[in-house]
Design an enzyme around this catalytic site. Structure first.
Site, PDB file in Angstrom:
ATOM      1  N   ASP A 226      31.675  27.609  -6.182  1.00 48.33           N
ATOM      2  CA  ASP A 226      31.191  26.308  -6.309  1.00 48.33           C
ATOM      3  C   ASP A 226      30.052  26.008  -6.652  1.00 48.33           C
ATOM      4  O   ASP A 226      29.658  27.243  -4.964  1.00 48.33           O
ATOM      5  CB  ASP A 226      32.379  24.776  -6.079  1.00 48.33           C
ATOM      6  CG  ASP A 226      31.934  23.505  -6.624  1.00 48.33           C
ATOM      7  OD1 ASP A 226      32.186  23.922  -8.036  1.00 48.33           O
ATOM      8  OD2 ASP A 226      31.878  23.097  -5.802  1.00 48.33           O
ATOM      9  N   ASP A 228      28.390  22.633  -5.486  1.00 39.44           N
ATOM     10  CA  ASP A 228      27.442  21.553  -5.137  1.00 39.44           C
ATOM     11  C   ASP A 228      29.029  21.345  -4.156  1.00 39.44           C
ATOM     12  O   ASP A 228      30.171  21.411  -4.746  1.00 39.44           O
ATOM     13  CB  ASP A 228      27.652  20.185  -5.491  1.00 39.44           C
ATOM     14  CG  ASP A 228      26.691  20.135  -7.153  1.00 39.44           C
ATOM     15  OD1 ASP A 228      25.363  20.342  -6.406  1.00 39.44           O
ATOM     16  OD2 ASP A 228      26.988  19.808  -8.398  1.00 39.44           O
TER      17      ASP A 228
END
Length: 386
Positions: A226, A228
């Site tokens: 991922d 952020d």
């Protein structure tokens, strides 16, 4: 303008054996696939008198690659030698380009060379990826290039050049026998030592071995990340490099996975597009910068997927549910399909339960990141999975 670490063009010296099948695709397709991992989007195939065979294989090669690339075929004089072939194709060259032998494949972290090259003076014409020689042979004519490296370092058939190389070429000359030794003696050529699997198919026995080994070896383990909250501090809707702040150990974690021979992918929800905070061009620009920063640090981002949609978006074009938006597994599934991955040999690191649900639905092991240092978090996971 500051040079980027990423070099997007690769020139390949092709020969009689490059188009031979190796597993489910030509040998040349495996070679090009490796360069795609490090940001190459354009290939120039120097074909000599074998241009018809290469042209027939080009469609299969393109179809087997996980991303869309440009492939240009350049028929060069047969007796020009390797240096002469590059000289003949000079009008096709970018300011910086990879050059590799089409008969050999060196499974190594090419970003180590990219990172070293980024620190070189503009006067340096190029770098060669070196490998250890099992028989202790040293390329003595390259002694300045191998200075400070272990005895037995020899060329792995991969070089990175500036276009100023052309100033040192003639219409007929050999790179290995003439040009590279002269550049090394003049301090214009550097070497980066790489570790990994090397294979050359110059004789039939080696081609048979390559067919048995390469398809399995290059179907790698995969790390999905991922963005952020994992790679960068989540300041909320980060759409530009000015607001991007690497998390501790993030670049080191990418380099560690690349060194270990893993694919590294980013899968990220980007609802800031649907909310009108920035557009898709901004997302792509930032993801490209992230990949270049990773390569400058000695690792690579093989590929990325992002989802700009959200059911509550303010932009009508993006206001909807989408199978790529986590917790849906669409982004992971698309990468698994394109890169021919085994989900059982992949892991996902995210900071939200939606990341874990997406991973589970894609058949990938998920790990929830709520620590401070990404490398410290990743290392024991990779050790367990090795």
């Amino acid at each position: 303008m500051t040079e980027t670490a990423t070099v997007t063009q690769c020139v390949v010296l092709t020969g009689d054996r490059n188009t031979q099948p190796c597993g489910d695709r030509p040998f040349l397709a495996w070679l090009l696939r490796e360069f795609v991992r490090f940001g190459v989007t354009e290939f120039v195939l120097l074909t000599g008198h074998r241009s018809a065979a290469i042209e027939r294989a080009a469609a299969d090669i393109r179809a087997s690659l996980p991303v869309r690339v440009a492939i240009t075929l350049a028929e060069v004089p047969v007796q020009a030698g390797s240096g002469g072939a590059v000289f003949d194709a000079r009008d096709l060259l970018h300011d910086r380009f990879w050059l590799c032998d089409g008969d050999s494949l060196f499974d190594t972290n090419l970003s180590r060379l990219l990172a070293d090259a980024a620190a070189d003076s503009p006067a340096v014409v190029g770098r060669v990826m070196l490998r250890r020689s099992g028989d202790g042979v040293v390329m003595l004519e390259h002694d300045r290039m191998t200075e400070g490296l272990p005895a037995g370092a020899i060329s792995g058939g991969i070089r990175l050049f500036r276009k100023t190389l052309i100033d040192h070429l003639r219409p007929s000359c050999s790179l290995e026998a003439e040009v590279l030794p002269a550049l090394a003696r003049d301090g214009l050529l550097r070497g980066t030592l790489g570790d990994g699997y090397f294979h050359n198919i110059s004789v039939p026995e080696d081609l048979a071995r390559a067919r048995a080994e390469i398809p399995a070896r290059l179907r790698r383990r995969a790390l999905f990340l991922d963005r952020d909250g994992v790679l960068n501090v989540d300041h909320g809707y980060v759409g530009s490099r000015e607001r991007f702040e690497w998390t501790e150990g993030a670049r080191e974690a990418i380099r560690h996975a690349t060194d270990a021979g893993w694919h590294v992918f980013i899968v990220t929800n980007q609802s800031g597009v649907a909310r009108g905070l920035y557009d898709e061009d901004a997302v792509r620009t930032l993801l490209g910068w992230i990949a270049d920063e990773a390569r400058a640090a000695g690792g690579t981002i093989d590929d990325v997927r992002y989802c700009p949609y959200h059911p509550d978006g303010t932009d009508d074009a993006y206001r909807r549910a989408h199978p790529w938006r986590k917790p849906e597994p669409g982004m992971l599934l698309d990468l698994i399909r394109c890169w021919d991955l085994d989900p059982a040999r992949a892991i996902m690191i995210g900071d939200q339960e939606s990341d874990m649900r997406a991973a589970a639905d894609a058949g990938v092991a998920g790990y929830l990141f709520q620590e401070k240092n990404l490398l410290a978090f990743l290392d024991p996971i990779m050790e367990k999975d090795a």
